[in-house]
Design an enzyme around this catalytic site. Structure first.
Site, short mmCIF file in Angstrom:
data_model
loop_
_atom_site.label_atom_id
_atom_site.label_comp_id
_atom_site.label_asym_id
_atom_site.label_seq_id
_atom_site.Cartn_x
_atom_site.Cartn_y
_atom_site.Cartn_z
N ARG B 98 0.85 -1.14 0.00
CA ARG B 98 -0.08 0.11 0.13
C ARG B 98 0.80 1.36 -0.21
O ARG B 98 0.70 1.95 -0.95
CB ARG B 98 -1.05 0.11 1.47
CG ARG B 98 -1.83 0.86 1.39
CD ARG B 98 -3.17 1.02 0.28
NE ARG B 98 -2.93 1.71 -0.92
CZ ARG B 98 -3.16 1.36 -2.09
NH1 ARG B 98 -3.57 -0.04 -2.34
NH2 ARG B 98 -2.93 2.23 -2.98
N LYS B 134 2.12 25.01 -4.59
CA LYS B 134 1.00 24.40 -4.08
C LYS B 134 1.16 23.04 -4.08
O LYS B 134 0.41 22.00 -4.79
CB LYS B 134 0.04 24.78 -4.99
CG LYS B 134 -0.58 26.24 -4.89
CD LYS B 134 -1.66 26.79 -5.65
CE LYS B 134 -1.66 28.43 -5.77
NZ LYS B 134 -3.01 28.83 -6.33
N LYS B 166 4.70 39.93 -4.95
CA LYS B 166 3.15 39.70 -5.10
C LYS B 166 2.61 40.93 -4.71
O LYS B 166 3.29 41.99 -4.13
CB LYS B 166 2.61 38.60 -4.50
CG LYS B 166 3.15 37.27 -5.16
CD LYS B 166 2.20 35.97 -4.76
CE LYS B 166 3.01 34.74 -5.38
NZ LYS B 166 2.07 33.66 -4.94
N GLU B 196 4.51 40.06 -9.85
CA GLU B 196 3.43 39.74 -10.56
C GLU B 196 2.50 41.27 -10.64
O GLU B 196 2.30 42.10 -9.64
CB GLU B 196 2.32 38.90 -9.42
CG GLU B 196 1.16 38.49 -10.02
CD GLU B 196 0.49 37.51 -8.77
OE1 GLU B 196 0.45 36.12 -9.18
OE2 GLU B 196 0.06 38.00 -7.88
N ASP B 217 -1.62 38.68 -14.05
CA ASP B 217 -2.59 38.21 -13.18
C ASP B 217 -4.00 38.61 -13.61
O ASP B 217 -4.45 39.93 -13.69
CB ASP B 217 -2.50 38.85 -11.58
CG ASP B 217 -3.29 38.35 -10.67
OD1 ASP B 217 -3.78 37.03 -10.70
OD2 ASP B 217 -3.95 38.89 -9.87
#
Lengths: 280, 280, 280, 280, 280, 280
Positions: B98, B134, B166, B196, B217
């Site tokens: 597993r 992320k 940012k 950005e 953006d």
């Protein structure tokens, strides 16, 4: 309430991936004395999950950050709803942001997907939606919590907490009966004996040997109904493998006790949560 | 080749979730001297990823298990193709199964999704598909590898490895120009300065201040083309946020240098890989 | 502000070396209720560095100890200046003393040596003094901070955060041009491409291939001036290897952008800091 | 022979600082199948130290790298001498290089400096050169080994392994006699009782109370001779603080038993060792 | 006072054994807002030991639990005496209960057994009861503390903190004299030199060579008296092996300095402590 | 076969307690090239347990030591029987000796005590001897294995692996019936529902509510027989608390299914095993 020490281990692991070398951008652009407020906001409908972890990430970066939980875990949030609020040094908020979201987007994603399966159950049925051991390495504890938060139940936690006899075990033991007997003989009395079968004949054999729970592997819907009837009062019936939202209604109406869904933890899309930071 | 010590940390963490209390079922039903061969097999088309981890999981459970890699990482597997083979004590194979699959289904899932994005690029374009921060807490190293395995590129590894300015940084620094200047002044010379922006005016300001890479953006597709033209020869253009497979062609044809896709790591469905165990 | 969790890992490692078996002397001679005040005092001129670590060492031994920072990191201290003050149980102060000093003497030593290099730069020059990866195993994060505290800059943090092509990479890739091309193709777009060259011919090749930063390896001072001129507006020039305080002025006047100095972290003598403990 | 498990902890800590995000340059420029030989070579005269660690770093990055020790720890190397040879995948050699050198340059640096102090002892003296607890956080084990490798001796390992009464302990206990009595009463019988004194009067008090070792703190050279005479046959005499190479001869001739030198571990410059990598 | 960081490591290890998968029963039956008070109570006569650990276990599960120490470590408790009180969320109290008791029953068990040995010493004797290195893996620090709490003394902490020459060392070194000489030459001056002998002839040899402590291995009681006399003023005499409560009186009266008892840590029965939880 | 990674964690923890500062005595007296053979020998009758750990301790100190298992775990050894043999560098054998014995004496002690309880069962009874969660912090995995090795069975591994309702849960839930209902509703279907009762009335209530296992707390022997009869075919009966060897026969004859004995792990005396080392 999650024990602090458990969260710390996971939180430190995640922070070390993102912050071991500091935060170049934040150190260059944000004054050390700046303070701000950060609001975690839902960008799509979701089941809230992860407040404890959210708070702990900020705490481990900077014990001076204060976190407020606006919505409890399990609440339904609609786009625009604020879930949690963090207030403190702007640098700390920016350094912890991504890690806090990586945890909670994933947890809320699993909670949200679980809720969709639970909501697909017809009213009045006894059927449970349960998770599997197909969890993200390192995050099993959090993902099982997310399943419960979404209204689901947990299957066994790990290989040492309960017996589940599969095809290889049956072959190794020399048959269904032998496998179940050996399990009764060796396993702690605190565990039920569960076994996966591939035919009604194997189901009969398992019931005969005293299995507590039987998993039907790739049974046709019509066979499932037969199986439920035969097991009635003798064992619980679990269905597993290839479960989609569309099948939930029929499985529940057939009287299946448990439907286990690997996708809850291995393929739930992240929930869309953003962090809006406002200078104080 | 992944450094052994890195894999061990992750592998031990995952094994401790599943095996800290032993394997009740296997110990009850499988004789200690039984040996078997286990074949990891694709159940759907996928990009193979995770051979090193697969081998290491079995090794850490039992150094006596021998693992062969039939397909290299990056290969395209069709349903039925055998990816890797493990041979050794049946107990060890069942105990490691597993965990080995939890790692590799996830890695192959990310590699497979990345490949779909890369394949969506028109022939001859220079556009890169890149990941984001992320990632799954604890698995960043493996997921970035999976993105490369699928033909994508990596963005910066963490907050300390490159500058990305940012909105909050811009506000804190007092404007685009100030933020970029401070970044040049403080950051290591080895990093490019990325920023950005939310409008063509901000783009102009960023180019003026010497930004190396500019992220657009939420620009309309028509504005993106203008931005690419203005930045030409002065800075790279990256597009981020809400990227779907359908948009890739247009973005590439507009001459965008980089398209970053969070979903590669936060929402890739697990690849379908099974382990068929045959008694020896 | 250093994230708490990062300091804890280092602090616990160091404490476990000194205190795993308790403190025989202190337990024998100091009453458990005794309280004292401890003043960390400079015994030679130094750049203060390590206040966060100083405080955390005492905190991890005994959360009841209160620490005050008299001088901020980066301040110049002269002999006799008090840097930090800790107050609490005498036993705790004595048990934490050596570990707290081992960290801060080393950090202040690196900050102080860095400042000497930075002070050797002629007024008005743009040249940066930067560190290298020749750091103490386990202490890279703290030593890079100490370099910044002394007025220096950091080079790349680690092998995964930026590209630096050296002789072996050039040979392996089949030449300067090939190595740079491959780096552009594979590396994240967030990193500059840096390369080390051994001759003006190699410099030309590197500039032609688009290198962002070029390191001159063992160039005569006269060649350095030529190199700076050729690279002007095309790439940054870094000088490395065998850098002494005496050479800094000439290198800066030649217009070199970056001077990297391994000695800042691998050979800085410890700063002389003592802890005077007074019974309360 | 250093226990494997001890080296692993330190080696993994160091590798994680440098390789947590892979090696961008090497992966871009070096083919996975390339093999090479790397020779660690002395660039200045030095005492060799760290062969076990050197080998373990390469092993943890890639168990396939083979390491040969040309010179044993403790040998004197002159510039150009090869110390150790590693052979294997070029990628692995390049990824492990810096970490392996960071350890061994530091260890050889301490061994080399220790040897200089030991060589400064006049022939026939019994005086020992010993280290202190002023070691690098995390590296105490290796640095103490380096001191022994250079011909020195170790002082107590940590606060729990022996008694050393200093001024604060004396004040807390209410005097020299009380402090020594309490130490005898509480400490394990396996440790000697050592005490630091500031005057001949305190020395007498310490001898009277049965101290086994007495440290003279800031005694004039003339007083040292008197102290040695008074302690003869009753206690060992240690001198500590502000020790330079120039003072060693006189201290030894005065009959001092032990000279402890913090600089051996807190301020030894790194030994100059390079790694020459040759493609195979 | 035990340094916090040391307790945390042990406490987290223990909690992870019991709570890694949550607490099924408590989560099912106890409301999250319920609060209670828990009193740790002696069920048999015992020496109290472990207050710090008791408090830390609850703290790591839930920082909101408040712990009060009614009896100090070292106090004698009779059945029914309350040792410590914890108050807070009922869930947290139930989750931490077993781990807190597992630590403190063991520690109090060792303290209680030690006290029995110490109480068996005739009044006025100088004999020490000491522990050995036969401690529970992972718990040495706590068990040595428990021995001191019971009125005993500690032997050397570990193999690196003092010299103890046994039969195999004597054989390897080529005799008693050689072994002791080598030990004096190599070991830190802070350690006494201790040696185990099997006959009066070996004792003489050891005394001649300057041993500081001599262990008598399996000496008859009559030989022990002779040995004590011969060693008087020259070395301490330790007796070890097969020590029972019944022999303590005779050994002390024979003038033995040290009696080491492995059973204090390897075979002490757990003290009987219960936790009575009362709903608030 | 115990997974390697699990043993390593425990083995490294134990080694770090004993060897973090090296082995002063062995380094002083034993030549680095000396080789020896070490035989672990029973000094009293015992059930062998711990061969895997014994081997792993030597391996982690020195991978060059070869270990042979003469007797398998579970075998009965009489005084003088050799259990395991290790051969390799004498230094390595001496450094690992104490740690290897500390593990195996404890494990064999628990196995031996368990066997005594199992042997006290009359022939033909179905009664199981099981352990509890009263294990040594950090060693639960090994102690549960030792119980099985001695012929016993394990109870639930931890708070997350099965439900066991005690008095506080009953009070919190509002009665036996409510507590059992909530447990059925919340807990995984893989666990049996076990409850502890204090009277026959509570037993009836528990059986009525569908409890799978009932623990009788402090029942008189006569009541136990009644309880067994009432529960027959409906639930298993477990007896716990104050179990001595003398009571086992009567409990088994009364038809009790399970007898849980905390002393197996919290108070088993260490088995007497010595290590005889012979120079080669």
């Amino acid at each position: 309430m999650t024990p602090s020490y458990l969260l710390d281990r996971l939180v430190e692991l995640a922070l070390s991936e993102d912050l071991a070398g500091g935060d170049l951008t934040t150190e260059a652009t944000v004054a050390i004395e700046d303070r701000a407020i950060a609001r975690a906001t839902a960008h799509s409908p979701l089941v809230v999950c992860g407040g404890d972890v959210f708070a702990r990430v900020f705490y481990r970066v900077d014990p001076g950050v204060r976190v407020e939980r606006v919505l409890d875990d399990g609440a339904l949030a609609k786009p625009g709803d604020v879930l949690w609020i963090a207030e403190g040094a702007t640098r700390s908020l920016l350094m912890a942001e991504r890690t806090a979201l990586n945890f909670t987007q994933r947890m809320s994603g699993t909670a949200t997907l679980t809720r969709r399966f639970v909501d697909a159950l017809p009213a009045g049925t006894i059927t449970r939606i349960v998770d599997t051991r197909k969890t993200t390495p390192g995050l099993r504890f959090l993902e099982r919590y997310a399943v419960r938060t979404g209204g689901g139940h947990n299957h066994r936690d790990n290989l040492g907490s309960a017996v589940l006899i599969k095809d290889n075990h049956i072959v190794a033991a020399g048959g269904v009966k032998m496998a179940i007997e050996r399990a009764f003989k060796h396993a702690p009395h605190s565990t039920r004996i569960e076994i996966e079968v591939e035919s009604l004949a194997m189901l009969d054999e398992a019931l005969e040997a005293g299995a507590d729970v039987v998993i039907l592997d790739n049974f046709a819907q019509s066979e499932i109904a037969v199986a439920v009837e035969r097991a009635h009062g003798r064992a619980l019936i679990e269905v597993s493998g290839g479960i989609t939202l569309e099948r939930i209604g029929a499985l529940a109406q057939a009287g299946v006790d448990i439907v286990s869904v690997g996708a809850l933890t291995h393929s739930a899309p992240a929930a869309d949560i953003g962090l809006d930071i406002e200078k104080l």
